[in-house]
Design a protein around this motif. Structure first.
Motif, PDB file in Angstrom:
ATOM      1  N   MET A 267      20.796 117.431  22.045  1.00 18.61           N
ATOM      2  CA  MET A 267      21.636 118.330  21.254  1.00 18.61           C
ATOM      3  C   MET A 267      21.268 119.787  21.539  1.00 18.61           C
ATOM      4  O   MET A 267      22.149 120.637  21.721  1.00 18.61           O
ATOM      5  N   GLU A 268      19.974 120.072  21.588  1.00 20.99           N
ATOM      6  CA  GLU A 268      19.548 121.458  21.827  1.00 20.99           C
ATOM      7  C   GLU A 268      20.011 121.952  23.201  1.00 20.99           C
ATOM      8  O   GLU A 268      20.489 123.078  23.344  1.00 20.99           O
ATOM      9  N   LYS A 269      19.900 121.062  24.177  1.00 26.02           N
ATOM     10  CA  LYS A 269      20.334 121.417  25.535  1.00 26.02           C
ATOM     11  C   LYS A 269      21.806 121.836  25.527  1.00 26.02           C
ATOM     12  O   LYS A 269      22.195 122.828  26.132  1.00 26.02           O
ATOM     13  N   ARG A 270      22.604 121.101  24.777  1.00 24.34           N
ATOM     14  CA  ARG A 270      24.047 121.381  24.757  1.00 24.34           C
ATOM     15  C   ARG A 270      24.363 122.631  23.930  1.00 24.34           C
ATOM     16  O   ARG A 270      25.294 123.370  24.258  1.00 24.34           O
ATOM     17  N   LEU A 271      23.575 122.867  22.899  1.00 24.08           N
ATOM     18  CA  LEU A 271      23.750 124.112  22.133  1.00 24.08           C
ATOM     19  C   LEU A 271      23.433 125.314  23.030  1.00 24.08           C
ATOM     20  O   LEU A 271      24.157 126.312  23.037  1.00 24.08           O
ATOM     21  N   ARG A 272      22.354 125.197  23.779  1.00 21.77           N
ATOM     22  CA  ARG A 272      21.961 126.296  24.678  1.00 21.77           C
ATOM     23  C   ARG A 272      23.060 126.569  25.705  1.00 21.77           C
ATOM     24  O   ARG A 272      23.406 127.724  25.987  1.00 21.77           O
ATOM     25  N   ARG A 273      23.637 125.493  26.268  1.00 23.03           N
ATOM     26  CA  ARG A 273      24.664 125.654  27.306  1.00 23.03           C
ATOM     27  C   ARG A 273      25.928 126.317  26.773  1.00 23.03           C
ATOM     28  O   ARG A 273      26.715 126.851  27.553  1.00 23.03           O
ATOM     29  N   LEU A 274      26.124 126.261  25.468  1.00 20.93           N
ATOM     30  CA  LEU A 274      27.357 126.834  24.903  1.00 20.93           C
ATOM     31  C   LEU A 274      27.394 128.355  25.007  1.00 20.93           C
ATOM     32  O   LEU A 274      28.469 128.952  25.035  1.00 20.93           O
ATOM     33  N   GLY A 275      26.227 128.980  25.064  1.00 16.81           N
ATOM     34  CA  GLY A 275      26.193 130.442  25.182  1.00 16.81           C
ATOM     35  C   GLY A 275      26.958 131.103  24.050  1.00 16.81           C
ATOM     36  O   GLY A 275      26.811 130.736  22.876  1.00 16.81           O
ATOM     37  N   ASP A 276      27.834 132.054  24.395  1.00 13.41           N
ATOM     38  CA  ASP A 276      28.581 132.793  23.359  1.00 13.41           C
ATOM     39  C   ASP A 276      29.595 131.908  22.636  1.00 13.41           C
ATOM     40  O   ASP A 276      30.073 132.264  21.557  1.00 13.41           O
ATOM     41  N   ASN A 277      29.949 130.772  23.229  1.00 15.71           N
ATOM     42  CA  ASN A 277      30.928 129.885  22.583  1.00 15.71           C
ATOM     43  C   ASN A 277      30.394 129.273  21.284  1.00 15.71           C
ATOM     44  O   ASN A 277      31.155 128.656  20.533  1.00 15.71           O
ATOM     45  N   ILE A 278      29.112 129.456  21.024  1.00 16.75           N
ATOM     46  CA  ILE A 278      28.530 128.909  19.795  1.00 16.75           C
ATOM     47  C   ILE A 278      29.230 129.478  18.556  1.00 16.75           C
ATOM     48  O   ILE A 278      29.306 128.833  17.522  1.00 16.75           O
ATOM     49  N   GLU A 279      29.762 130.693  18.694  1.00 13.78           N
ATOM     50  CA  GLU A 279      30.424 131.330  17.543  1.00 13.78           C
ATOM     51  C   GLU A 279      31.642 130.546  17.063  1.00 13.78           C
ATOM     52  O   GLU A 279      32.042 130.659  15.905  1.00 13.78           O
ATOM     53  N   THR A 280      32.233 129.820  17.964  1.00 13.62           N
ATOM     54  CA  THR A 280      33.424 129.038  17.593  1.00 13.62           C
ATOM     55  C   THR A 280      33.146 127.539  17.750  1.00 13.62           C
ATOM     56  O   THR A 280      33.995 126.780  18.208  1.00 13.62           O
ATOM     57  N   THR A 281      31.920 127.154  17.371  1.00 11.19           N
ATOM     58  CA  THR A 281      31.529 125.743  17.524  1.00 11.19           C
ATOM     59  C   THR A 281      31.289 125.093  16.162  1.00 11.19           C
ATOM     60  O   THR A 281      30.630 125.667  15.298  1.00 11.19           O
ATOM     61  N   LEU A 282      31.832 123.898  16.027  1.00  9.51           N
ATOM     62  CA  LEU A 282      31.604 123.068  14.840  1.00  9.51           C
ATOM     63  C   LEU A 282      30.700 121.906  15.249  1.00  9.51           C
ATOM     64  O   LEU A 282      31.022 121.154  16.175  1.00  9.51           O
ATOM     65  N   ILE A 283      29.563 121.789  14.567  1.00 10.96           N
ATOM     66  CA  ILE A 283      28.626 120.684  14.828  1.00 10.96           C
ATOM     67  C   ILE A 283      28.902 119.605  13.770  1.00 10.96           C
ATOM     68  O   ILE A 283      29.040 119.913  12.586  1.00 10.96           O
ATOM     69  N   ILE A 284      28.959 118.344  14.215  1.00 10.60           N
ATOM     70  CA  ILE A 284      29.292 117.270  13.262  1.00 10.60           C
ATOM     71  C   ILE A 284      28.264 116.138  13.352  1.00 10.60           C
ATOM     72  O   ILE A 284      27.938 115.661  14.450  1.00 10.60           O
ATOM     73  N   ALA A 285      27.765 115.727  12.187  1.00 13.69           N
ATOM     74  CA  ALA A 285      26.850 114.577  12.132  1.00 13.69           C
ATOM     75  C   ALA A 285      27.230 113.721  10.924  1.00 13.69           C
ATOM     76  O   ALA A 285      28.078 114.112  10.118  1.00 13.69           O
ATOM     77  N   GLU A 286      26.604 112.549  10.814  1.00 12.67           N
ATOM     78  CA  GLU A 286      26.912 111.643   9.705  1.00 12.67           C
ATOM     79  C   GLU A 286      25.633 111.300   8.935  1.00 12.67           C
ATOM     80  O   GLU A 286      24.564 111.149   9.537  1.00 12.67           O
ATOM     81  N   GLY A 287      25.766 111.170   7.620  1.00 13.56           N
ATOM     82  CA  GLY A 287      24.611 110.834   6.782  1.00 13.56           C
ATOM     83  C   GLY A 287      24.015 109.499   7.187  1.00 13.56           C
ATOM     84  O   GLY A 287      22.815 109.377   7.433  1.00 13.56           O
ATOM     85  N   ILE A 288      24.852 108.485   7.236  1.00 17.83           N
ATOM     86  CA  ILE A 288      24.465 107.160   7.744  1.00 17.83           C
ATOM     87  C   ILE A 288      25.522 106.751   8.763  1.00 17.83           C
ATOM     88  O   ILE A 288      26.722 106.846   8.484  1.00 17.83           O
ATOM     89  N   TYR A 289      25.076 106.334   9.924  1.00 13.01           N
ATOM     90  CA  TYR A 289      26.024 105.904  10.972  1.00 13.01           C
ATOM     91  C   TYR A 289      26.444 104.456  10.725  1.00 13.01           C
ATOM     92  O   TYR A 289      25.600 103.597  10.411  1.00 13.01           O
ATOM     93  N   SER A 290      27.738 104.213  10.878  1.00 15.49           N
ATOM     94  CA  SER A 290      28.309 102.951  10.409  1.00 15.49           C
ATOM     95  C   SER A 290      27.957 101.750  11.259  1.00 15.49           C
ATOM     96  O   SER A 290      28.038 100.619  10.789  1.00 15.49           O
ATOM     97  N   MET A 291      27.579 101.959  12.498  1.00 11.40           N
ATOM     98  CA  MET A 291      27.342 100.803  13.355  1.00 11.40           C
ATOM     99  C   MET A 291      25.942 100.224  13.172  1.00 11.40           C
ATOM    100  O   MET A 291      25.780  99.028  12.968  1.00 11.40           O
ATOM    101  N   LEU A 292      24.916 101.074  13.258  1.00 11.24           N
ATOM    102  CA  LEU A 292      23.548 100.579  13.161  1.00 11.24           C
ATOM    103  C   LEU A 292      22.889 100.928  11.833  1.00 11.24           C
ATOM    104  O   LEU A 292      21.758 100.522  11.571  1.00 11.24           O
ATOM    105  N   GLY A 293      23.567 101.718  11.014  1.00 11.76           N
ATOM    106  CA  GLY A 293      23.035 102.035   9.687  1.00 11.76           C
ATOM    107  C   GLY A 293      21.925 103.066   9.682  1.00 11.76           C
ATOM    108  O   GLY A 293      21.239 103.228   8.662  1.00 11.76           O
ATOM    109  N   ASP A 294      21.729 103.758  10.793  1.00 10.79           N
ATOM    110  CA  ASP A 294      20.652 104.757  10.828  1.00 10.79           C
ATOM    111  C   ASP A 294      21.153 106.112  10.339  1.00 10.79           C
ATOM    112  O   ASP A 294      22.352 106.367  10.284  1.00 10.79           O
TER     113      ASP A 294
END
Lengths: 397, 85
Positions: free
Chosen positions: A162-189
Motif C-alpha cells: 500500500m505504501e509503495k502505491r501511495l508513494r507512486r501516486l505523487g501529486d495525484n494523492i490530493e484526489t485519491t480515495l483510500i478504501i478498506a473494510e472493517g472485516i473482509y467478507s471472504m476470510l473474516g480478517d
C-alpha cells in the motif's frame, strides 16, 4: 460468439464446477423457523451461512416496529427521495446513524451495495484515483468502476504494498480515495486500520472504511473497527449495511465532512432508486437501538466465534488469520469444497460454498457465519461435524 | 522514456509470459493474452504487479480492459511510465 452464446459459455463453466442438481448457489429455502433454523427440501437445517451476526431477525422489537410502520405508512414509498420526498423515518434513521458515530451527518441508501456504489461514485470521478484493497467487496469495486476513477489495488492487508502505491501516486494523492473494510467478507480478517491511518497521514488522501461486516460485531457499542482501534476521528467516511447485524436491507454513509450532503445531488445510486420502505426503516431503527445496547449479544457472538474457530483450527483446517463471525475453511480444490459443503448439508448444516473466481486468489472456501443466537451445543455440533469430515475431504484431493 | 525503454518493457513482458504459459507458444507483440495464451484473471493480475514493481509504476485495473495483446500491454506500461517520470 454472440451475446447469448457468451452466457451459454458462462453457464457451461459453472456446470463444469457444479454438477446438475447441486444447487449450492441460491439454494431454495422453503421455510425459515428462527434466526438459526430453516427447511431446505425436506431437511430442517442449522443456518450457518447467514450474516445474522446478532441473531435479531426474529427480535420482537424489530418485528413490532415493522408491523406498526406498515399499518401507519403502507408497504412502500413507491419512488425516490429526490422526487417523492423523505419520510420521517428516513430522516430519523440518518440522524441516529450520525449520532451513533458522533458524526455531523449521515445518508441512508436503499441497499448496502448502493451505499458503497453511491458514496464512492459521488466522491470520485474520472481523473481521480481510488486505492483499494485487493480483497475488496464487489460493491466497492463496482462503485469504483461507476465513478470512472483510476482503480489501483494493493495486496490484501499488505501495508508495504500500500505504501509503495501511495508513494507512486505523487501529486495525484490530493484526489485519491483510500478504501478498506472493517472485516473482509471472504476470510473474516480485519483491516490493519492503525497502519492504514498512519500511511494516510503520511501521504495524504481521504479514507473510507466499510464497516458492513464489523458493525454490531466489533467495539463496545458495536460501531465496528473504528471503535476497537479508537480511530473513529481518523476515518473520513464510514459506510455500512443494514442487512447483516441490523437484519433488514439498506445501507448508510456517515461523515464529519459537510460535503457528504452534496452526495444527495450527485450520486445516482442515491437519486435514481426507490427509497427504503417504512417497514425496513422502522425495523432497522429498532435493531440499531438493540445493537447499541447489545454488548451481551456481542459477548455471546464472540464466545461462539472463538469456540468454532479453535475447534476447526485444532483439527487442521486452514482458516483466515483472525477469529470472527466469518469463519472460512480454505480447501485445495473446488471439488473438495463441494464435497465438504455437500457433506455438511447431509448433516443438516447449511454453510456458504465459494468457488473461484469469487474467492480471493483462486481459493475455494467453505464459509460459516456464526451468530449470537446459536447455542453452545449447536456450535459444538458444527465443529464436531467439520472434524469428522476432515479426513474424508483431505483424502479426496 | 526512450525507444530502448520500450524494448525493455516488451522483453520483460515476453519473458514473463513465456514463463507463465506453455513453452511451445511463441510470444510475439500481436499475441492475444486471453485467446492465445489463456491467461486467467489471477495470473494476469499477478503479472501486472510484477511489471508495476519492475518499472515502479501503478497500473489502474480499469485501464486493462482495453488490453488484449502483448503490444497493447507494453504500450500501456510505456504510457504510464512516461507520465509518471
Amino acid at each position: 460468439m454472440n451475446l447469448l452464446e457468451k452466457l451459454d459459455a458462462a453457464a457451461a463453466a459453472r456446470k463444469a464446477l457444479l454438477p446438475d442438481g447441486v444447487g449450492a448457489f441460491g439454494i431454495p429455502i422453503e421455510e425459515v423457523f428462527s434466526a438459526t433454523e430453516a427447511r431446505i427440501g425436506s431437511r430442517r437445517v442449522l443456518l450457518m451461512g447467514t450474516n445474522n451476526y446478532l441473531g435479531l431477525t426474529f427480535s420482537p422489537e424489530c418485528i413490532r416496529a415493522a408491523h406498526e410502520a406498515i399499518d401507519k405508512e403502507g408497504t412502500g414509498t413507491t419512488g425516490s427521495r429526490m422526487a417523492n420526498g423523505s419520510y420521517f423515518g428516513h430522516r430519523a434513521l440518518e440522524k441516529e446513524f450520525a449520532d451513533f458515530y458522533q458524526c455531523g451527518s449521515g445518508i441512508v441508501f436503499t441497499t448496502g451495495y448502493q451505499a458503497n456504489l453511491g458514496t464512492i461514485s459521488g466522491l470520485v470521478g474520472p481523473g481521480d484515483t481510488v486505492l483499494i484493497d485487493g480483497d475488496s467487496h464487489a460493491s466497492i469495486f463496482d462503485g469504483c468502476i461507476l465513478s470512472g476513477a483510476n482503480i489501483i489495488r494493493f495486496k490484501h492487508n499488505d501495508m508495504a504494498d500500500m505504501e509503495k502505491r501511495l508513494r507512486r501516486l505523487g501529486d495525484n494523492i490530493e484526489t485519491t480515495l483510500i478504501i478498506a473494510e472493517g472485516i473482509y467478507s471472504m476470510l473474516g480478517d480485519q483491516a490493519p486500520l492503525a497502519d492504514i491511518v498512519q500511511l494516510k497521514n503520511k501521504y495524504g488522501g481521504i479514507l473510507l472504511l466499510d464497516e458492513a461486516h464489523s458493525l454490531g460485531v466489533l467495539g463496545k457499542t458495536g460501531q465496528g473497527l473504528v471503535e476497537t482501534t479508537g480511530l473513529l476521528n481518523e476515518v473520513d467516511f464510514i459506510t455500512g449495511t443494514f442487512s447483516k447485524s441490523l437484519c433488514s436491507i439498506g445501507g448508510f454513509c456517515v461523515s464529519n465532512h459537510p460535503q457528504l450532503e452534496q452526495l444527495r445531488y450527485v450520486s445516482h445510486p442515491y437519486i435514481f432508486t426507490a427509497s427504503p420502505s417504512p417497514a425496513t426503516i422502522a425495523s432497522t431503527r429498532a435493531a440499531l437501538e438493540l445493537l447499541r445496547k447489545g454488548s451481551h449479544l456481542r459477548d455471546k457472538l464472540w464466545s461462539n466465534c472463538r469456540q468454532l474457530y479453535s475447534q476447526l483450527q485444532e483439527v487442521g483446517y486452514q482458516l483466515g488469520p483472525d477469529p470472527g463471525p466469518v469463519i472460512a475453511a480454505v480447501v485445495a480444490t473446488p471439488q473438495q469444497a463441494l464435497l465438504l459443503w455437500q457433506q455438511l448439508l447431509e448433516h443438516n448444516i447449511y454453510v456458504n460454498l465459494i468457488l473461484p473466481p469469487a474467492a480471493p486468489e483462486g481459493k475455494s472456501l467453505v464459509r460459516c457465519s456464526v451468530n449470537a443466537a446459536h447455542t453452545t451445543e449447536e456450535i459444538r455440533y458444527v465443529g464436531d461435524t467439520f472434524v469428522k469430515l476432515y479426513d474424508a475431504i483431505n483424502t479426496q484431493a | 522514456m526512450t525507444e530502448s525503454n520500450y524494448d525493455e518493457i516488451m522483453k520483460l513482458l515476453c519473458d514473463r509470459l513465456s514463463d507463465l504459459t506453455n513453452a511451445d507458444v511463441l510470444i510475439a507483440p500481436e499475441t492475444n493474452l486471453i485467446n492465445q495464451l489463456s491467461i486467467d484473471s489471477i495470473k494476469l493480475l499477478n503479472l501486472i504487479m510484477e511489471i508495476e514493481d519492475a518499472f515502479d509504476i501503478s497500473i489502474p485495473i480499469n485501464a486493462l480492459t482495453d488490453v488484449q495483446t502483448v503490444r497493447e500491454l507494453a504500450d500501456l506500461v510505456h504510457k504510464i511510465k512516461i507520465t509518471s517520470s
